[in-house]
Design an enzyme around this catalytic site. Structure first.
Site, mmCIF file in Angstrom:
data_model
loop_
_atom_site.group_PDB
_atom_site.id
_atom_site.type_symbol
_atom_site.label_atom_id
_atom_site.label_comp_id
_atom_site.label_asym_id
_atom_site.label_seq_id
_atom_site.Cartn_x
_atom_site.Cartn_y
_atom_site.Cartn_z
ATOM 1 C CD GLN A 216 -3.030 5.592 -3.618
ATOM 2 O OE1 GLN A 216 -3.459 6.334 -4.500
ATOM 3 N NE2 GLN A 216 -2.879 5.996 -2.365
ATOM 4 N NE ARG B 86 -4.367 -1.708 1.300
ATOM 5 C CZ ARG B 86 -5.490 -1.926 1.947
ATOM 6 N NH1 ARG B 86 -5.664 -1.456 3.167
ATOM 7 N NH2 ARG B 86 -6.473 -2.615 1.385
ATOM 8 C CG ASP C 61 -4.706 -2.334 -3.210
ATOM 9 O OD1 ASP C 61 -5.002 -3.544 -3.124
ATOM 10 O OD2 ASP C 61 -4.609 -1.600 -2.221
ATOM 11 C CE1 TYR D 291 -4.640 -4.894 3.576
ATOM 12 C CE2 TYR D 291 -2.288 -4.411 3.597
ATOM 13 C CZ TYR D 291 -3.443 -4.710 2.908
ATOM 14 O OH TYR D 291 -3.400 -4.805 1.541
ATOM 15 C CB SER E 238 -8.136 -0.955 -2.777
ATOM 16 O OG SER E 238 -7.236 -0.830 -1.696
#
Length: 377
Positions: free
Chosen positions: A128, A123, A131, A231, A134
Site C-alpha cells: 500500500q 494491491r 502504490d 479494480y 493510489s
C-alpha cells in the site's frame, strides 16, 4: 550504490521522482544520490535543496554514469539512458500497455536494465505504501473538484443571505475508486449535494460513509464489475443498457459530473454520450479524469477545456502534475518505501527475491529480455 534521479522530459510533466526529504532517507540507507540539474524545479525543489540534503547535482550523463538504480516519474526514452551500470534498475511509471510501451520495454532490455513498472504494484497490504496509482489518484480526485468549481459559474454550498437563498450545487461522481472517493469527500467539504455510482456494488457503503447518495442499477444479475486486484472490470451488455438508462435520468439534474472510470489495459469505458450531455442544463461542468485513456465522456479533448451545447468539459492531461509539489512528495515517498522495503544491508542495495508477488507483478525486463507475462501476452 549510486542512485540517479532524472529530470522529466515529457510535455507538461512537472513532478520529480525524489525530493530532498527522500534523498536524505536514501542516503540513510547507505546509497549515493545524483540528481539531474533542474529535476525538481517545477515541483518547488531547487538544486540547492538537493545539494543541502547531500545529493550531487549534475547533467544527465553525470548522474547516470555508473548508476545502479534510476528513479523517474514517467518511463524515459531508452536512448537517453546510456552509461548506467550493468543490470541497473529503472523504477518509474513505465506505461507498459501504452502506444509505445512494448517498444520502450524492448529498449530497456537491450540496455540490460531491469525495468520495474510501479503502476503495476499489486494491491496487497504490504504494498500500500508503494502504490503510486493510489497516491496520485487521491490528488487527481481533489483537483478535479477544484477545477470544476473554478469553471462552474455558481457557488457550491447552500448560502442563506438577506437577499435570498442559493441552492447547493449537485455533484455526481462516476467511478468510486481512489480518485472518486476523494472527489466525493472534497465536494462534500465544499458544501455540494453529492451522489455517486460504480459498477462494484461493494462501493455502496463507501459512498454512504462519505455522506453521498449511492446511485446503483438494481435487479440486474451479474453486474459485479469487479476486476483483478480490486479494480473495476468489464460489465455485461445487459448492465450497460440499464446503467445508461439510470445515468440519463440522473445526469440531467446535475450541475457537476466527474468521471474516473478506468479498466487496466483497456480503453476507458464510455459513460456519457453526446445525447446525455445535451440533457444537462447550460452552465454545467463535466470533468473527465480518463481523457488520456480514451475518455469517459463523448467530446472530451485531451489537454483542453471545450464546450458542447452550453456544457463545459474539462479534459486536463496528467491531473496530479497540476499539484506538482504534493504529487512529487507522495510519489517520491512511494518510491522510497519500495526501495527501502527490499534493501539488503549486507549487499548494500535493494534485492527483489524471485517469486515475490511484488517482483512478479512489476518486473518488465531482466537479463536483456522482456520477462513480464502480462506484457508479452
Amino acid at each position: 550504490m549510486k542512485i540517479a534521479v532524472l529530470h522529466e522530459t515529457a510535455e507538461g510533466e512537472t513532478r520529480v521522482a525524489a525530493t530532498p526529504e527522500t534523498v536524505r532517507k536514501l542516503l540513510g540507507l547507505g546509497a549515493q544520490v545524483g540528481v539531474e540539474r533542474g529535476a525538481g524545479t517545477a515541483a518547488g525543489c531547487i538544486d540547492e535543496d538537493y545539494t543541502a540534503a547531500g545529493a550531487s547535482v549534475a547533467d544527465r550523463a553525470g548522474v547516470l554514469a555508473g548508476a545502479e538504480l534510476v528513479l523517474g516519474v514517467r518511463g524515459p526514452d531508452p536512448a537517453g539512458l546510456g552509461g548506467t551500470a550493468p543490470g541497473a534498475w529503472l523504477v518509474a511509471a513505465l506505461d507498459p500497455l501504452g502506444a509505445d510501451g512494448r517498444a520502450r520495454a524492448e529498449g530497456y532490455a537491450a540496455l540490460g536494465l531491469e525495468a520495474l513498472a510501479m503502476e503495476w504494484m499489486p494491491r496487497i497490504t504490504r504494498a500500500q505504501s508503494m502504490d503510486i496509482l493510489s497516491s496520485q489518484s487521491n490528488l487527481a480526485g481533489y483537483k478535479a473538484v477544484l477545477d470544476a468549481a473554478s469553471e462552474y459559474g455558481r457557488a457550491l454550498p447552500m448560502m442563506m443571505t438577506a437577499a435570498g437563498t442559493i441552492a447547493a450545487a449537485r455533484v455526481f461522481v462516476m467511478g468510486v475508486g481512489v480518485a472518486g472517493l476523494q472527489a466525493i469527500a472534497t465536494a462534500r467539504r465544499l458544501g455540494a449535494q453529492v451522489s455517486a455510482t460504480d459498477v462494484r456494488s461493494a462501493t455502496r457503503e463507501q459512498i454512504q460513509s462519505l455522506g453521498a447518495r449511492p446511485i446503483f442499477v438494481e435487479q440486474v444479475a451479474g453486474i459485479e464489475g469487479e476486476g483483478q486486484g480490486g479494480y473495476a472490470g468489464e460489465t455485461s451488455a445487459e448492465y450497460q443498457v440499464a446503467q445508461a438508462a439510470l445515468v440519463s435520468g440522473h445526469i440531467a439534474r446535475q450541475d457537476i459530473v466527474i468521471t474516473t472510470a478506468l479498466i487496466p489495459g483497456r480503453p476507458a469505458p464510455r459513460l456519457i454520450s453526446a445525447a446525455q450531455l445535451a440533457t444537462m442544463r447550460p452552465g454545467s461542468v463535466v470533468v473527465d479524469l480518463a481523457v488520456e485513456q480514451g475518455g469517459n465522456v463523448e467530446g472530451a479533448v485531451p489537454g483542453a477545456i471545450v464546450r458542447r451545447g452550453g456544457v463545459t468539459i474539462i479534459g486536463h492531461r496528467n491531473m496530479p502534475a497540476r499539484l506538482a509539489a504534493d504529487a512529487s512528495a507522495l510519489f517520491a515517498r512511494n518510491l522510497f518505501n519500495f526501495v527501502s522495503a527490499f534493501w539488503d544491508k549486507e549487499a548494500g542495495r535493494p534485492v527483489l527475491p524471485d517469486g515475490d508477488p511484488i517482483a512478479e507483478a512489476i518486473r518488465l525486463t531482466r537479463g536483456g529480455a522482456v520477462v513480464s507475462e502480462r506484457l508479452r501476452g
